[in-house]
Design a protein around this motif. Structure first.
Motif, PDB file in Angstrom:
ATOM      1  N   UNK A   1       0.926  -1.047  -0.100  1.00 13.69           N
ATOM      2  CA  UNK A   1       0.065   0.076   0.006  1.00 13.69           C
ATOM      3  C   UNK A   1       0.928   1.453  -0.083  1.00 13.69           C
ATOM      4  N   UNK A   2       0.661   2.165  -0.607  1.00 15.66           N
ATOM      5  CA  UNK A   2       1.290   3.308  -0.812  1.00 15.66           C
ATOM      6  C   UNK A   2       1.110   4.349   0.522  1.00 15.66           C
ATOM      7  N   UNK A   3       2.231   4.794   0.897  1.00 12.14           N
ATOM      8  CA  UNK A   3       2.254   5.342   2.137  1.00 12.14           C
ATOM      9  C   UNK A   3       3.123   6.582   2.058  1.00 12.14           C
ATOM     10  N   UNK A   4       2.602   7.762   2.465  1.00 10.93           N
ATOM     11  CA  UNK A   4       3.375   9.161   2.552  1.00 10.93           C
ATOM     12  C   UNK A   4       4.545   8.952   3.399  1.00 10.93           C
ATOM     13  N   UNK A   5       5.803   9.722   3.144  1.00  2.79           N
ATOM     14  CA  UNK A   5       6.781   9.304   3.706  1.00  2.79           C
ATOM     15  C   UNK A   5       7.269  10.915   4.402  1.00  2.79           C
ATOM     16  N   UNK A   6       8.020  10.808   5.419  1.00  6.50           N
ATOM     17  CA  UNK A   6       8.404  11.985   6.186  1.00  6.50           C
ATOM     18  C   UNK A   6       9.518  12.656   5.453  1.00  6.50           C
ATOM     19  N   UNK A   7      10.034  13.768   5.426  1.00  9.19           N
ATOM     20  CA  UNK A   7      11.235  14.244   4.736  1.00  9.19           C
ATOM     21  C   UNK A   7      12.391  13.459   5.054  1.00  9.19           C
ATOM     22  N   UNK A   8      12.603  13.085   6.272  1.00 10.11           N
ATOM     23  CA  UNK A   8      13.809  12.460   6.567  1.00 10.11           C
ATOM     24  C   UNK A   8      13.674  11.039   6.074  1.00 10.11           C
ATOM     25  N   UNK A   9      12.484  10.288   5.964  1.00  8.51           N
ATOM     26  CA  UNK A   9      12.550   8.975   5.588  1.00  8.51           C
ATOM     27  C   UNK A   9      12.592   9.020   4.079  1.00  8.51           C
ATOM     28  N   UNK A  10      12.101  10.193   3.494  1.00  8.82           N
ATOM     29  CA  UNK A  10      12.429  10.023   2.015  1.00  8.82           C
ATOM     30  C   UNK A  10      13.792  10.302   1.413  1.00  8.82           C
ATOM     31  N   UNK A  11      14.347  11.383   2.249  1.00 13.65           N
ATOM     32  CA  UNK A  11      15.797  11.715   1.977  1.00 13.65           C
ATOM     33  C   UNK A  11      16.777  10.337   2.052  1.00 13.65           C
ATOM     34  N   UNK A  12      16.635   9.816   3.452  1.00 11.65           N
ATOM     35  CA  UNK A  12      17.571   8.429   3.563  1.00 11.65           C
ATOM     36  C   UNK A  12      17.099   7.507   2.603  1.00 11.65           C
ATOM     37  N   UNK A  13      15.858   7.405   2.021  1.00 17.83           N
ATOM     38  CA  UNK A  13      15.705   6.170   1.159  1.00 17.83           C
ATOM     39  C   UNK A  13      16.412   6.246  -0.190  1.00 17.83           C
ATOM     40  N   UNK A  14      16.677   7.451  -0.452  1.00 15.80           N
ATOM     41  CA  UNK A  14      17.093   7.628  -1.978  1.00 15.80           C
ATOM     42  C   UNK A  14      18.381   8.062  -1.925  1.00 15.80           C
ATOM     43  N   UNK A  15      19.163   8.833  -0.974  1.00 16.73           N
ATOM     44  CA  UNK A  15      20.216   9.413  -1.169  1.00 16.73           C
ATOM     45  C   UNK A  15      21.468   8.602  -1.618  1.00 16.73           C
TER      46      UNK A  15
END
Length: 230
Positions: A1-15
């Motif tokens: 299921x698609x979930x909204x990520x926090x800023x930090x979660x999104x940054x760390x996931x793709x850096x």
């Protein structure tokens, strides 16, 4: 299921995959040598994203660069689906012999970035319709209130956001530019701006933003995703 990520979660996931989080989106760039190479990479990215491409992926194709931006249009922010698509795009770009990168450092022409225009106003609800009409802009998904930002429906121009004023400020500019850069690019961008004759007006909200000004007092803010969740 698609979930909204926090800023930090999104940054760390793709850096580690060559992407950076910017203003509710993920962005990377790929240097290429020809328009044909750029178009080929764009086509590969669309193919690997499949049915999600239309609702998540935007591509800016140039003869020397391709810029990929990911954001869920349904949520106007980054979700787990965007992270998965970023990783897919990085993998397919790598297989073609190219490198997705955020353009950090002095050797890059420019890092990935997003630009906004901020308008200070006493009556935001009163001026917002004018800017919406004169620019041909529209509301973001789920953000159509009297104080909400405006965006270019074609995603070519900078977003417009409105800052509430407490009182009139004569002799001070009331429109300024926000330059959202990767969090690890901000120190270098500020250093070069100061070396070019600018001055630091305020760092009280850093690392969310630093307020800079040119020699005549016209202001610009260098912003990052950090420091905004407190």
């Amino acid at each position: 299921m698609e979930q909204i990520l926090s800023r930090q979660e999104a940054s760390e996931a793709v850096q580690d995959h060559g992407w950076r989080y910017l203003l509710g989106s993920l962005q990377t760039s790929v240097p290429v040598g020809t328009s044909a190479q750029a178009i080929s990479l764009a086509a590969d990215a669309v193919a690997v994203c499949g049915d999600d491409a239309d609702r998540h992926l935007r591509i800016d194709v140039r003869p020397d660069w391709v810029v990929f931006t990911l954001q869920s249009l349904d949520h106007a922010t980054v979700t787990t689906r965007d992270v998965e698509l970023a990783r897919r795009i990085s993998a397919t770009v790598g297989k073609s012999g190219f490198l997705p990168e955020p353009g950090i450092g002095a050797g890059a022409p420019r890092s990935v970035q997003l630009v906004e225009i901020a308008i200070d106003a006493l009556n935001i609800a009163g001026i917002r319709p004018f800017w919406k009409a004169v620019l041909g802009y529209t509301d973001e998904a789920g953000a159509d209130g009297a104080d909400d930002p405006l965006v270019d429906p074609l995603r070519q121009g900078p977003a417009i956001w409105f800052q509430q004023m407490d009182g009139a400020r004569p002799q001070r500019n009331r429109i300024h530019v926000d330059i959202s850069v990767p969090h690890d690019e901000a120190p270098r961008r500020i250093e070069t701006a100061l070396a070019a004759g600018g001055r630091l007006v305020s760092a009280t909200r850093a690392p969310a933003f630093w307020v800079l000004a040119d020699q005549e007092g016209n202001e610009a803010c260098v912003t990052t995703w950090q420091g905004r969740d407190n």
